[in-house]
Design a protein around this motif. Structure first.
Motif, PDB file in Angstrom:
ATOM      1  N   UNK A 142      21.040 -18.902  17.089  1.00  0.00           N
ATOM      2  CA  UNK A 142      20.510 -19.524  18.295  1.00  0.00           C
ATOM      3  C   UNK A 142      21.369 -20.763  18.534  1.00  0.00           C
ATOM      4  N   UNK A 143      21.300 -21.288  19.736  1.00  0.00           N
ATOM      5  CA  UNK A 143      22.086 -22.473  20.047  1.00  0.00           C
ATOM      6  C   UNK A 143      21.472 -23.682  19.364  1.00  0.00           C
ATOM      7  N   UNK A 144      22.328 -24.535  18.823  1.00  0.00           N
ATOM      8  CA  UNK A 144      21.854 -25.762  18.190  1.00  0.00           C
ATOM      9  C   UNK A 144      21.297 -26.702  19.244  1.00  0.00           C
ATOM     10  N   UNK A 145      20.199 -27.354  18.938  1.00  0.00           N
ATOM     11  CA  UNK A 145      19.552 -28.273  19.874  1.00  0.00           C
ATOM     12  C   UNK A 145      20.461 -29.465  20.169  1.00  0.00           C
ATOM     13  N   UNK A 146      20.256 -30.065  21.331  1.00  0.00           N
ATOM     14  CA  UNK A 146      21.053 -31.219  21.753  1.00  0.00           C
ATOM     15  C   UNK A 146      20.991 -32.352  20.744  1.00  0.00           C
ATOM     16  N   UNK A 147      19.809 -32.619  20.187  1.00  0.00           N
ATOM     17  CA  UNK A 147      19.668 -33.692  19.199  1.00  0.00           C
ATOM     18  C   UNK A 147      20.490 -33.397  17.948  1.00  0.00           C
ATOM     19  N   UNK A 148      20.489 -32.147  17.517  1.00  0.00           N
ATOM     20  CA  UNK A 148      21.262 -31.746  16.350  1.00  0.00           C
ATOM     21  C   UNK A 148      22.758 -31.865  16.642  1.00  0.00           C
ATOM     22  N   UNK A 149      23.159 -31.472  17.824  1.00  0.00           N
ATOM     23  CA  UNK A 149      24.559 -31.597  18.251  1.00  0.00           C
ATOM     24  C   UNK A 149      25.009 -33.055  18.194  1.00  0.00           C
ATOM     25  N   UNK A 150      24.195 -33.937  18.735  1.00  0.00           N
ATOM     26  CA  UNK A 150      24.525 -35.373  18.724  1.00  0.00           C
ATOM     27  C   UNK A 150      24.592 -35.908  17.291  1.00  0.00           C
ATOM     28  N   UNK A 151      23.609 -35.514  16.482  1.00  0.00           N
ATOM     29  CA  UNK A 151      23.521 -36.020  15.102  1.00  0.00           C
ATOM     30  C   UNK A 151      24.701 -35.568  14.254  1.00  0.00           C
ATOM     31  N   UNK A 152      25.046 -34.305  14.319  1.00  0.00           N
ATOM     32  CA  UNK A 152      26.040 -33.741  13.411  1.00  0.00           C
ATOM     33  C   UNK A 152      27.457 -33.801  13.985  1.00  0.00           C
ATOM     34  N   UNK A 153      27.623 -33.443  15.243  1.00  0.00           N
ATOM     35  CA  UNK A 153      28.959 -33.300  15.840  1.00  0.00           C
ATOM     36  C   UNK A 153      29.355 -34.545  16.635  1.00  0.00           C
ATOM     37  N   UNK A 154      28.353 -35.398  16.940  1.00  0.00           N
ATOM     38  CA  UNK A 154      28.639 -36.667  17.591  1.00  0.00           C
ATOM     39  C   UNK A 154      29.032 -36.586  19.046  1.00  0.00           C
ATOM     40  N   UNK A 155      28.609 -35.521  19.734  1.00  0.00           N
ATOM     41  CA  UNK A 155      28.943 -35.359  21.153  1.00  0.00           C
ATOM     42  C   UNK A 155      27.706 -34.960  21.940  1.00  0.00           C
ATOM     43  N   UNK A 156      27.814 -35.118  23.240  1.00  0.00           N
ATOM     44  CA  UNK A 156      26.761 -34.697  24.153  1.00  0.00           C
ATOM     45  C   UNK A 156      26.991 -33.240  24.561  1.00  0.00           C
ATOM     46  N   UNK A 157      25.940 -32.539  24.983  1.00  0.00           N
ATOM     47  CA  UNK A 157      26.138 -31.206  25.537  1.00  0.00           C
ATOM     48  C   UNK A 157      27.163 -31.288  26.680  1.00  0.00           C
ATOM     49  N   UNK A 158      28.037 -30.308  26.747  1.00  0.00           N
ATOM     50  CA  UNK A 158      29.091 -30.304  27.753  1.00  0.00           C
ATOM     51  C   UNK A 158      30.395 -30.881  27.229  1.00  0.00           C
ATOM     52  N   UNK A 159      30.370 -31.502  26.045  1.00  0.00           N
ATOM     53  CA  UNK A 159      31.579 -32.080  25.461  1.00  0.00           C
ATOM     54  C   UNK A 159      31.899 -31.461  24.099  1.00  0.00           C
ATOM     55  N   UNK A 160      31.305 -30.321  23.796  1.00  0.00           N
ATOM     56  CA  UNK A 160      31.492 -29.673  22.499  1.00  0.00           C
ATOM     57  C   UNK A 160      32.929 -29.150  22.395  1.00  0.00           C
ATOM     58  N   UNK A 161      33.566 -29.441  21.274  1.00  0.00           N
ATOM     59  CA  UNK A 161      34.906 -28.930  20.992  1.00  0.00           C
ATOM     60  C   UNK A 161      35.174 -29.093  19.506  1.00  0.00           C
ATOM     61  N   UNK A 162      36.267 -28.504  19.011  1.00  0.00           N
ATOM     62  CA  UNK A 162      36.603 -28.693  17.605  1.00  0.00           C
ATOM     63  C   UNK A 162      36.853 -30.150  17.230  1.00  0.00           C
ATOM     64  N   UNK A 163      37.171 -30.994  18.198  1.00  0.00           N
ATOM     65  CA  UNK A 163      37.413 -32.407  17.893  1.00  0.00           C
ATOM     66  C   UNK A 163      36.177 -33.098  17.322  1.00  0.00           C
ATOM     67  N   UNK A 164      34.994 -32.547  17.542  1.00  0.00           N
ATOM     68  CA  UNK A 164      33.776 -33.110  16.967  1.00  0.00           C
ATOM     69  C   UNK A 164      33.776 -33.082  15.452  1.00  0.00           C
ATOM     70  N   UNK A 165      34.653 -32.292  14.861  1.00  0.00           N
ATOM     71  CA  UNK A 165      34.749 -32.227  13.396  1.00  0.00           C
ATOM     72  C   UNK A 165      35.011 -33.599  12.790  1.00  0.00           C
TER      73      UNK A 165
END
Length: 173
Positions: A84-107
């Motif tokens: 399932x898609x990761x929640x926005x809060x989880x995305x911010x917490x782990x990858x450090x980006x907002x929805x719409x800015x997801x990329x490998x650079x979040x590593x």
């Protein structure tokens, strides 16, 4: 605190990775980004931030037009149950980006190495790849070999897997 694009660019420079960046209005979807096609050469991508049933996290990166069977992808990647898609809060917490800015650079923000990065084999045929540099108001181009070096330097050695369905794999209607 998540890093800024300027901090990302400094990290790329430290690694000796050439990069070029184009600023543009915010882009949230692949459809919106198509307007830049004449201005930015190279492979354009979509990035899926996913979690499995055990909350193991994955970033799946493929060409923008790739068809991906999300229902069967977990089997291909050896994940625990459907994605399932990761929640926005989880995305911010782990990858450090907002929805719409997801990329490998979040590593660069995932210092605990929680996310497994998967790159599609067809996408990796492009010599140059384009991604948002932690924000969706810019697009940064780097060489595919440099993407690999960046991911390895951040502790995210990627899997390169054919995740996009070919024409013969598409469900028949």
């Amino acid at each position: 605190m998540p890093l800024t694009p300027d901090q990302l660019f400094a990290a790329l420079d430290t690694l000796g990775i050439k990069h070029t960046t184009v600023k543009h209005p915010p882009l949230f979807t692949v459809e919106q980004s198509r307007a830049l096609r004449g201005q930015i050469p190279g492979g354009h991508t979509k990035n899926l931030f996913l979690r499995d049933k055990k909350y193991e996290l994955y970033l799946v990166v493929a060409e923008e037009d790739a068809d991906i069977d999300l229902k069967g992808l977990h089997r291909l990647l050896g994940a625990s149950g459907r994605f399932s898609f990761g929640a926005s809060d989880l995305l911010r917490e782990v990858w450090g980006v907002e929805p719409g800015a997801v990329s490998p650079f979040g590593a660069i923000n995932d210092t605990q190495g929680r996310v497994s990065v998967v790159l599609d084999t067809a996408m990796m045929e492009h010599a140059t790849l384009n991604f948002h540099p932690l924000v969706n108001t810019m697009t940064t181009s780097i060489a595919r070999a440099d993407l690999m070096r960046f991911l390895e330097a951040t502790g995210h050695p990627p899997q390169i897997v054919a995740v996009a369905l070919s024409g013969q794999d598409l469900p028949r209607t």
